[in-house]
Scaffold this motif. Structure first.
Motif, PDB file in Angstrom:
ATOM      1  N   ILE A 144       0.839  -1.197   0.000  1.00  9.99           N
ATOM      2  CA  ILE A 144       0.000   0.000   0.000  1.00  9.99           C
ATOM      3  C   ILE A 144       0.879   1.254   0.000  1.00  9.99           C
ATOM      4  O   ILE A 144       1.878   1.318   0.724  1.00  9.99           O
ATOM      5  N   ILE A 145       0.507   2.260  -0.798  1.00  9.80           N
ATOM      6  CA  ILE A 145       1.176   3.553  -0.730  1.00  9.80           C
ATOM      7  C   ILE A 145       0.736   4.226   0.568  1.00  9.80           C
ATOM      8  O   ILE A 145      -0.459   4.486   0.777  1.00  9.80           O
ATOM      9  N   THR A 146       1.717   4.470   1.438  1.00  2.00           N
ATOM     10  CA  THR A 146       1.384   5.047   2.744  1.00  2.00           C
ATOM     11  C   THR A 146       1.664   6.547   2.825  1.00  2.00           C
ATOM     12  O   THR A 146       1.144   7.228   3.718  1.00  2.00           O
ATOM     13  N   MET A 147       2.482   7.086   1.879  1.00  4.28           N
ATOM     14  CA  MET A 147       2.746   8.532   1.900  1.00  4.28           C
ATOM     15  C   MET A 147       3.281   8.976   0.534  1.00  4.28           C
ATOM     16  O   MET A 147       4.040   8.255  -0.118  1.00  4.28           O
ATOM     17  N   ILE A 148       2.864  10.168   0.139  1.00  6.42           N
ATOM     18  CA  ILE A 148       3.404  10.817  -1.061  1.00  6.42           C
ATOM     19  C   ILE A 148       3.957  12.155  -0.615  1.00  6.42           C
ATOM     20  O   ILE A 148       3.194  13.031  -0.162  1.00  6.42           O
ATOM     21  N   GLN A 149       5.273  12.320  -0.706  1.00  2.00           N
ATOM     22  CA  GLN A 149       5.937  13.491  -0.140  1.00  2.00           C
ATOM     23  C   GLN A 149       6.614  14.308  -1.243  1.00  2.00           C
ATOM     24  O   GLN A 149       7.373  13.785  -2.061  1.00  2.00           O
ATOM     25  N   ALA A 150       6.314  15.585  -1.283  1.00  2.00           N
ATOM     26  CA  ALA A 150       6.946  16.467  -2.270  1.00  2.00           C
ATOM     27  C   ALA A 150       8.422  16.656  -1.943  1.00  2.00           C
ATOM     28  O   ALA A 150       8.792  16.844  -0.780  1.00  2.00           O
ATOM     29  N   GLN A 151       9.260  16.596  -2.966  1.00  2.00           N
ATOM     30  CA  GLN A 151      10.686  16.871  -2.787  1.00  2.00           C
ATOM     31  C   GLN A 151      10.915  18.379  -2.786  1.00  2.00           C
ATOM     32  O   GLN A 151      10.031  19.169  -3.142  1.00  2.00           O
TER      33      GLN A 151
END
Length: 266
Positions: free
Chosen positions: A3-10
């Motif tokens: 599961i994708i647990t986080m999407i973080q902007a660089q």
């Protein structure tokens, strides 16, 4: 299923880090994020991850290609060569080229037509040299032929006559025959057809200046006469006459000058 647990902007704009099951997994571009509609809680398997990674590779290569194309128009071959120099895999290059072509950012037909128009306005090259240049850039024969249709006989004459006039000034202190020969050869070397080159030389309407030609003959003749001073008189005359003829002076004019030389020596 992971599961994708986080999407973080660089920190770098347009780039995102994807975390799967609480751990960093891979980065993606904003385009990939949108195209695949990624979101927190989304299920992901190895096959999808591989697709995302491949798509991100294309996105990065695409941006590198855009940087390269921002400087000037490029052919497909040039873009491929540039991307290969960045050690981008062939399959990624193929996908990138497909995307660029779909958006008409790489279009060899447009490149060829643009180049021909530029040469007509600002260059001094004929169709043969232009064809060679475009072939070296990787343009195929059909778009190349289509582009050269723009270089009409009237346009070729305009460019060719301008070149011929410049060459006439450059070689005006040559023997008249040599001047015409060098103008014609200069046009052919620049890629114009030999029959067109001959016609344009004729159209210049050049006429020899007898006094100037005689002065040039005398000047060059004196140098040659001195050069062959160690030879016997007969060989000296023959070598001088031969050299002056190769320089484009007429035999009658050469004989006349040699007779004057004999008179002076006498």
């Amino acid at each position: 299923m992971a599961i994708i647990t986080m999407i973080q902007a660089q920190k770098r704009a347009g780039r995102y880090n994807i975390y799967v099951d609480g751990h960093y997994a891979f980065p993606v571009s904003e385009n990939v994020l949108i195209d695949f509609q990624l979101f927190k809680g989304m299920e992901i398997d190895q096959a999808l991850e591989a697709k995302l990674t491949a798509a991100d590779d294309v996105a990065k290569a695409y941006n590198r290609a855009l940087d390269y194309l921002s400087q000037q128009l490029r052919t497909e071959k040039e873009v491929r060569t540039k991307l290969a120099s960045l050690e981008i895999p062939p399959e990624t290059i193929d996908a990138t080229i497909d995307r660029l072509a779909e958006l008409h950012l790489v279009d060899d037909a447009h490149y060829a037509a643009s180049y021909v128009r530029t040469m007509m306005r600002t260059g001094d090259k004929g169709p043969r040299v232009i064809r060679q240049h475009l072939r070296q850039k990787g343009v195929l024969e059909q778009p190349l032929d289509d582009a050269l249709q723009l270089y009409t006989a009237e346009e070729r004459r305009t460019v060719g006559m301008a070149v011929a006039q410049k060459l006439a000034k450059r070689y005006q202190r040559q023997a008249f025959h040599t001047q015409e020969q060098k103008i014609r050869q200069g046009l052919i070397t620049r890629g114009f057809a030999s029959d067109e080159a001959q016609q344009w030389v004729t159209d210049l309407g050049l006429e020899p200046d007898p006094a100037q030609q005689q002065a040039l003959l005398a000047k060059q003749g004196e140098k040659l006469w001195h050069k062959y001073r160690t030879l016997g008189t007969s060989d000296r005359r023959y070598k001088t006459k031969q050299a002056l003829y190769r320089k484009g002076f007429g035999l009658d004019d050469i004989d006349g000058w040699l007779e004057q030389l004999d008179t002076q020596d006498a």
